[in-house]
Each structure stands twice: as structure tokens, then as C-alpha cells.
Design a protein around this motif. Structure first.
Motif, PDB file in Angstrom:
ATOM      1  N   PRO A  12       0.897  -1.265  -0.038  1.00 18.89           N
ATOM      2  CA  PRO A  12      -0.105   0.061   0.037  1.00 18.89           C
ATOM      3  C   PRO A  12       0.950   1.299  -0.165  1.00 18.89           C
ATOM      4  O   PRO A  12       0.332   2.355  -0.564  1.00 18.89           O
ATOM      5  CB  PRO A  12      -0.828  -0.223   1.268  1.00 18.89           C
ATOM      6  N   ASP A  13       2.006   1.268   0.668  1.00 19.38           N
ATOM      7  CA  ASP A  13       2.921   2.345   0.629  1.00 19.38           C
ATOM      8  C   ASP A  13       3.209   2.681  -0.705  1.00 19.38           C
ATOM      9  O   ASP A  13       3.913   4.083  -0.895  1.00 19.38           O
ATOM     10  CB  ASP A  13       4.054   2.124   1.539  1.00 19.38           C
ATOM     11  N   LYS A  14       3.050   2.138  -2.014  1.00 16.16           N
ATOM     12  CA  LYS A  14       3.331   2.364  -3.300  1.00 16.16           C
ATOM     13  C   LYS A  14       2.222   3.244  -4.009  1.00 16.16           C
ATOM     14  O   LYS A  14       2.457   3.715  -5.074  1.00 16.16           O
ATOM     15  CB  LYS A  14       3.687   1.192  -4.095  1.00 16.16           C
ATOM     16  N   ASN A  40     -11.334  -1.958  -5.326  1.00 22.56           N
ATOM     17  CA  ASN A  40     -11.523  -3.445  -5.764  1.00 22.56           C
ATOM     18  C   ASN A  40     -10.312  -4.144  -5.396  1.00 22.56           C
ATOM     19  O   ASN A  40      -9.010  -3.942  -5.541  1.00 22.56           O
ATOM     20  CB  ASN A  40     -12.103  -3.570  -7.008  1.00 22.56           C
ATOM     21  N   HIS A  41     -10.589  -5.623  -5.051  1.00 22.91           N
ATOM     22  CA  HIS A  41      -9.335  -6.515  -5.061  1.00 22.91           C
ATOM     23  C   HIS A  41      -8.496  -6.297  -6.242  1.00 22.91           C
ATOM     24  O   HIS A  41      -7.337  -6.737  -6.051  1.00 22.91           O
ATOM     25  CB  HIS A  41     -10.056  -7.926  -4.478  1.00 22.91           C
ATOM     26  N   SER A  42      -8.927  -6.545  -7.385  1.00 20.49           N
ATOM     27  CA  SER A  42      -8.231  -6.566  -8.461  1.00 20.49           C
ATOM     28  C   SER A  42      -7.250  -5.358  -8.816  1.00 20.49           C
ATOM     29  O   SER A  42      -6.151  -5.688  -9.122  1.00 20.49           O
ATOM     30  CB  SER A  42      -9.067  -6.351  -9.764  1.00 20.49           C
ATOM     31  N   ALA A 299      -7.291   2.880   2.598  1.00 17.83           N
ATOM     32  CA  ALA A 299      -8.444   1.960   2.101  1.00 17.83           C
ATOM     33  C   ALA A 299      -7.724   0.723   1.688  1.00 17.83           C
ATOM     34  O   ALA A 299      -8.546  -0.619   1.948  1.00 17.83           O
ATOM     35  CB  ALA A 299      -9.118   2.799   0.961  1.00 17.83           C
ATOM     36  N   HIS A 300      -6.635   0.548   1.205  1.00 14.91           N
ATOM     37  CA  HIS A 300      -6.187  -0.655   0.756  1.00 14.91           C
ATOM     38  C   HIS A 300      -5.630  -1.340   1.891  1.00 14.91           C
ATOM     39  O   HIS A 300      -5.758  -2.648   1.925  1.00 14.91           O
ATOM     40  CB  HIS A 300      -4.860  -0.590  -0.380  1.00 14.91           C
ATOM     41  N   GLU A 301      -4.899  -0.920   2.756  1.00 15.49           N
ATOM     42  CA  GLU A 301      -4.900  -1.309   4.035  1.00 15.49           C
ATOM     43  C   GLU A 301      -5.911  -2.248   4.647  1.00 15.49           C
ATOM     44  O   GLU A 301      -5.872  -3.259   5.317  1.00 15.49           O
ATOM     45  CB  GLU A 301      -3.924  -0.528   5.107  1.00 15.49           C
ATOM     46  N   GLY A 310     -17.455  -5.797   3.701  1.00 18.35           N
ATOM     47  CA  GLY A 310     -18.138  -5.111   2.512  1.00 18.35           C
ATOM     48  C   GLY A 310     -17.483  -4.039   1.561  1.00 18.35           C
ATOM     49  O   GLY A 310     -16.388  -4.382   1.572  1.00 18.35           O
ATOM     50  N   LYS A 311     -18.450  -3.031   1.134  1.00 18.37           N
ATOM     51  CA  LYS A 311     -17.756  -2.283   0.299  1.00 18.37           C
ATOM     52  C   LYS A 311     -16.986  -1.303   0.692  1.00 18.37           C
ATOM     53  O   LYS A 311     -17.587  -0.391   1.539  1.00 18.37           O
ATOM     54  CB  LYS A 311     -18.525  -1.730  -0.750  1.00 18.37           C
ATOM     55  N   VAL A 312     -15.866  -0.846  -0.010  1.00 16.66           N
ATOM     56  CA  VAL A 312     -15.066   0.253   0.268  1.00 16.66           C
ATOM     57  C   VAL A 312     -15.040   1.413  -0.670  1.00 16.66           C
ATOM     58  O   VAL A 312     -14.946   0.864  -1.769  1.00 16.66           O
ATOM     59  CB  VAL A 312     -13.370  -0.242   0.605  1.00 16.66           C
TER      60      VAL A 312
END
Length: 316
Positions: A12-14, A40-42, A299-301, A310-312
Motif C-alpha cells: 500500500p505504501d506504493k 476493488n481486490h483486482s 483504504a487498501h490496508e 463489505g464495500k469500500v
């Protein structure tokens, strides 16, 4: 404009929140002022360098909602029109929605007329569209006994909401590797939590329909929990495995059927049907977690953590 740019693969730091030039209009494309987008996970997979076709630097984001800021199609896409966009290689072969503005091909920008707030609308495109397409493929009936494998995911919860909106009394179980999420699942409307351990469901129950969001990693096990003539829809790949291996379609389907749905299979008709369905059945499309653009890293973390549920969405 402000944007979140990935310059090299990694954690996520990227995700670098920075200033970049606002995209310039070009023939056949229009500029959208981004009001929000789902995470999204993708996009996590892409950030990690697991999408071979993606070259860095890249602004990620396979979906976005907003308004037309500049246009080359004033009749279809007038200035100020509320629009959504998803897939079509955005955030992959060209920059996506993790920004204040995104330049998109006109043929993948869809005008919408809705009373939903930006937070609600941002949760719809990728997640609810994927859930709705899977809903169609599974041919859901009111007396079905249903399992959502990956029940705490955004698509899993969206799928639950779509079905319960139409069939409030239907039985839907959801899976999780974390038993502490049971209360949250029950509050959302799941009938029970089925624990998943090492790719196997810790239950003897069998189901008429299974939404398979873990994907090829667990499809074979899901068939052992499918009733005769039942249907599995393999939609997600949360298990991190892309292809179904060591699977015998003669014996391993257990007298059931396997289908799938890909969110890149986009049609105006299905989008219109989805928004009509949401309105008709008063579907609650509110996201579970909201972040700002500068906090996309957080958000990624969160989405990668065991606490995610659920949805972020990100709101500009």
C-alpha cells in the motif's frame, strides 16, 4: 489535479498521493470529474504487480462516478451529466479513477439519472453490477437455499442485498475464515455463517445455488456442497488463483451446473435493469467504509486486513 499514482509494484505504501497534469481532451474521449469510486481486490493485485499487462507508472481504478467536465459527445454526454464508468481497461492500459479527473472513451461512459448520493452511487458500478450479473446467471428462485462463498466481500454483501430486497424470507448463508464476523453477517441478513478453513467449508449442508467468489481455489470443494441440479456461479478470484486445475467436469460437478460472470461483460440494458431493480426493491447500496482520496493507502490496508467487511469507497 490530485491523483494516486503507482510508480512501482509493491504494498500500500506504493500508492503515492501527488499532483499530476489534468488529462487533455482527445477525439472520442471525455473528461469526467470524479466524485467517487469503489476500491476493488483486482486493484490490489495490480498494485502488487500481479497484472502482467499493466505497466507503471499508472493511476489505478477500474470504476468511477462523477460528472462530465469536458466532452467530445455533447448530445450523449452533456456538461454536468452524472455518469458512471467501469472496466474497459481503465486503470490498466490507461489511467483510471484514483484521481480528481479521469479521461475515458465515450463508449464506456454511461449517463445515469438517480437520486443516490455520491457515496451510494460510488458503491454501485463494479460491485452491484457484478452481483446483479451473477444473480441473473444463477436463476434465483424464492425457495432456493443459497450460499455466498466470500460472504464478507463487497460483491458478496451486494448479492445478499439484491436477493433479500426481492425475497426477504429466503435462506442465504455466507462464508468467512473469521468466526468473529458472524454477528456482522447476521445483522446484514445472512441466515448463518459457514466457517471456511484451508479452502474447505466446515459444514455438511448442501445448497441449491452457490455464488463462488473465492474462485478456482475452492470451486471443486463447493461442488461437494451443491444439491443435484444446483448451480454454481464462479465470479470472484479472492483465493488468488486464476485458473481451475485438476477438475474433472464429468465427476467433479456432482450432477450440478457451473457458470460464471465477468464484470467486463457490460451492457447498457443490464445497467439500466440494475438501477431499475435498486429503485424498485429499495436496495440499500450504502458502502461499509468511506475514505478520502488522500487516504487511498489506508483504504487498501483496510481491504487487505482481516477486519475488512463489505464495500469500500473513496469520495473526492
Amino acid at each position: 489535479m490530485k491523483a494516486v499514482v503507482v510508480y512501482e509494484a509493491g504494498g500500500p505504501d506504493k500508492l503515492i498521493y501527488t499532483e499530476v497534469p489534468t488529462p487533455e481532451l482527445k477525439p472520442g474521449w471525455s473528461l469526467v470529474q470524479v466524485k467517487g469510486f469503489g476500491v476493488n481486490h483486482s486493484e490490489i493485485f495490480t498494485r502488487q504487480g500481479l497484472s502482467p499487462s499493466v505497466q507503471f507508472p499508472r493511476i489505478l481504478g477500474i470504476e468511477a462516478v462523477g460528472i462530465i467536465a469536458e466532452t467530445t459527445a455533447p448530445i450523449k454526454l452533456p456538461l454536468g451529466q452524472t455518469v458512471i464508468s467501469l472496466m474497459g481497461e481503465m486503470g490498466r492500459s490507461f489511467d483510471g479513477g484514483y484521481a480528481e479527473y479521469v479521461l475515458l472513451p465515450n463508449d464506456q461512459i454511461y449517463p445515469v439519472h438517480t437520486a443516490l448520493s455520491w457515496e451510494e452511487l460510488a458503491a454501485v458500478p463494479e460491485t452491484f453490477y457484478t452481483a446483479y450479473g451473477s444473480f441473473e446467471r444463477l436463476k434465483i428462485k424464492k425457495d432456493d437455499n443459497i450460499l455466498i462463498r466470500g460472504g464478507t466481500s463487497g460483491v458478496g454483501i451486494a448479492f445478499l442485498k439484491l436477493i433479500k430486497g426481492k425475497y426477504p424470507e429466503i435462506t442465504i448463508d455466507g462464508t468467512s475464515r473469521n468466526y468473529s464476523k458472524k454477528e456482522g453477517l447476521l445483522q446484514l441478513g445472512f441466515s448463518s455463517l459457514v466457517l471456511e478453513t484451508d479452502g474447505k467449508l466446515q459444514t455438511k449442508k448442501k445448497y441449491d445455488k452457490i455464488l463462488e467468489l473465492i474462485g478456482p481455489a475452492t470451486v471443486k470443494n463447493s461442488f461437494t456442497h451443491l444439491k443435484k441440479d444446483g448451480i454454481i456461479c464462479s465470479t470472484g478470484q479472492l483465493g488468488g488463483k486464476w485458473y481451475l486445475e485438476n477438475f474433472d467436469p464429468i465427476f467433479d460437478t456432482n450432477n450440478g451446473y457451473l457458470t460464471g460472470f465477468h464484470s467486463g461483460d457490460i451492457s447498457r440494458e443490464r445497467l439500466d435493469a440494475l438501477f431499475a431493480y435498486i429503485k424498485r426493491y429499495h436496495i440499500d447500496v450504502r458502502p461499509e467504509k468511506v475514505f478520502s482520496l488522500k487516504d487511498t493507502k489506508k483504504a487498501h490496508e483496510y481491504l487487505e486486513s482481516h477486519q475488512s467487511f463489505g464495500k469500500v469507497v473513496i469520495i473526492n
